[in-house]
Design a protein around this motif. Structure first.
Motif, mmCIF file in Angstrom:
data_model
loop_
_atom_site.group_PDB
_atom_site.id
_atom_site.type_symbol
_atom_site.label_atom_id
_atom_site.label_comp_id
_atom_site.label_asym_id
_atom_site.label_seq_id
_atom_site.Cartn_x
_atom_site.Cartn_y
_atom_site.Cartn_z
ATOM 1 N N ARG A 7 -4.749 16.419 -43.133
ATOM 2 C CA ARG A 7 -4.162 15.133 -43.916
ATOM 3 C C ARG A 7 -2.938 15.536 -44.077
ATOM 4 O O ARG A 7 -2.443 16.692 -44.538
ATOM 5 N N GLU A 8 -2.059 14.342 -44.324
ATOM 6 C CA GLU A 8 -0.657 14.647 -44.770
ATOM 7 C C GLU A 8 -0.299 13.410 -45.468
ATOM 8 O O GLU A 8 -0.773 12.435 -45.065
ATOM 9 N N ASP A 9 0.515 13.432 -46.378
ATOM 10 C CA ASP A 9 0.928 12.319 -47.166
ATOM 11 C C ASP A 9 2.283 12.087 -46.891
ATOM 12 O O ASP A 9 3.138 13.013 -46.976
ATOM 13 N N HIS A 15 -0.857 7.678 -46.058
ATOM 14 C CA HIS A 15 -1.519 8.959 -45.903
ATOM 15 C C HIS A 15 -1.840 8.912 -44.319
ATOM 16 O O HIS A 15 -2.398 7.986 -43.646
ATOM 17 N N ALA A 74 -7.982 7.436 -50.032
ATOM 18 C CA ALA A 74 -6.747 8.444 -50.464
ATOM 19 C C ALA A 74 -7.235 9.779 -51.205
ATOM 20 O O ALA A 74 -6.539 10.752 -51.348
#
Ligand code: FAD
Ligand code: FES
Ligand code: MG
Length: 279
Positions: A7-9, A15, A74
């Motif tokens: 996961r990366e914002d 996201h 999210a």
């Protein structure tokens, strides 16, 4: 159940999830989408395949937090699972040698351009990528898209970085300068795709847009994603999602996108209310 292996914002409220889904990864092509259900009580939402790795068996999606379901998603972390991840659905982007292809992205659409840019270059096209943001702080994927493209133009509405103005301005300038563009592909908010289509129409440049009406099943059965293209009724999930932008009836698309606005607002308010109680 499908694990979120990464996961990366990537920007404010945007996201990236890399999901372990080997069967989807095996068949996914640029331009297709998946129907995702976060948990067994969630609604299904369509998300574009932003990347795929057939060997690792993963598919990447990038989503913007805009309402109840995307806010719920999210909250998921790396190592969590989504309940359903169905796809790939829809038709892939038509990739062949056209000459010079301009690929345009706005909002979440920017994050889905990489496989299209890569595919078009591999097919022997010169690729000019144009991405637009409201302001400098919201820019993402600039380096990745610059590395993948022959040319990259970044525009910001307020002029805080790159070209000053909305994405259609550099496109218009380039076409007016006599630069030969053989095809334009635009992915992002419907309003942006409409104005890109309006900009290219007088120059007769084929302009492919990836339509995003409300979808329910994603398999052609509910009729929820009905649009009018060239005077004919089309179902975006099975006939699209990509269509010739000059033929799209944009007013019908906008009206249908607003169909459940009240219900969506209530769902988000209820979700926020529940979150407040938990806190
Ligand atoms: P809501 O408050 O329910 O809705 C916010 C707005 O999103 C609505 O006004 C409506 O315009 C749209 N929307 C709501 N429900 C749906 C639905 N079931 N199907 C489609 N649109 C809906 N978004 C991304 O961030 N990344 C993507 O890669 C992406 N790809 C898409 C690909 C396709 C083929 C389509 C049709 C849509 C795509 N979208 C993508 C839009 C995304 O599906 C919506 O933002 C999401 O469903 C909103 O859900 P919500 O409950 O959070 O917001
Ligand atoms: Fe039901 Fe397209 S989403 S017909
Ligand atoms: Mg919703």
């Amino acid at each position: 159940m499908y694990e979120i292996v990464y996961r990366e914002d990537i920007a404010a409220k945007i996201h990236l999830f890399r999901i372990a889904a080997p069967a989807v990864a095996r068949k996914a092509q640029p331009g297709q989408f998946v129907m995702v259900r976060a948990s067994d009580h969630s609604e299904r939402i369509p998300l574009t395949v932003a990347d795929f790795d057939r060997e690792a068996g993963t598919v990447t999606v990038v989503f913007m937090e805009v309402g109840h379901t995307t806010t719920e998603m999210a909250a998921l972390r790396q190592g969590d699972y989504v309940q359903n991840f169905v796809g790939p659905l829809g038709n892939p982007t038509e990739i062949e040698k056209f000459g010079t292809v301009m690929v345009v992205g706005g909002g979440f659409g920017t994050a889905t351009l990489l496989p299209v840019v890569r595919g078009m270059r591999e097919a022997g096209n010169r690729v000019i990528t144009v991405i637009g943001f409201r302001t400098k702080d919201l820019i993402f994927y600039e380096d990745k898209l610059r590395a993948a493209s022959d040319e990259l133009i970044v525009s910001t509405d307020d002029g805080s970085y790159g070209y000053k103005g909305v994405v259609t301005l550099p496109i218009k300038e380039m076409l007016e300068s006599g630069r030969k563009i053989d095809r334009v592909i635009a992915v992002g908010p419907a309003i942006m795709m409409k104005f890109v289509s309006k900009t290219t129409e007088p120059f007769g440049v084929p302009t492919i847009v990836s339509l995003n009406p409300i979808m329910v099943d994603g398999t052609g059965m509910c009729g929820g994603c009905r649009v009018t293209v060239g005077g004919q009724t089309k179902f975006v999930c099975v006939d699209g999602p990509e269509f010739e932008g000059h033929l799209v009836d944009w007013d019908i698309l906008f009206a249908r996108q607003r169909l459940y606005l009240e219900e969506e607002k209530h769902a988000l308010e209820e979700h926020e209310c529940r979150l407040a109680k938990v806190k």
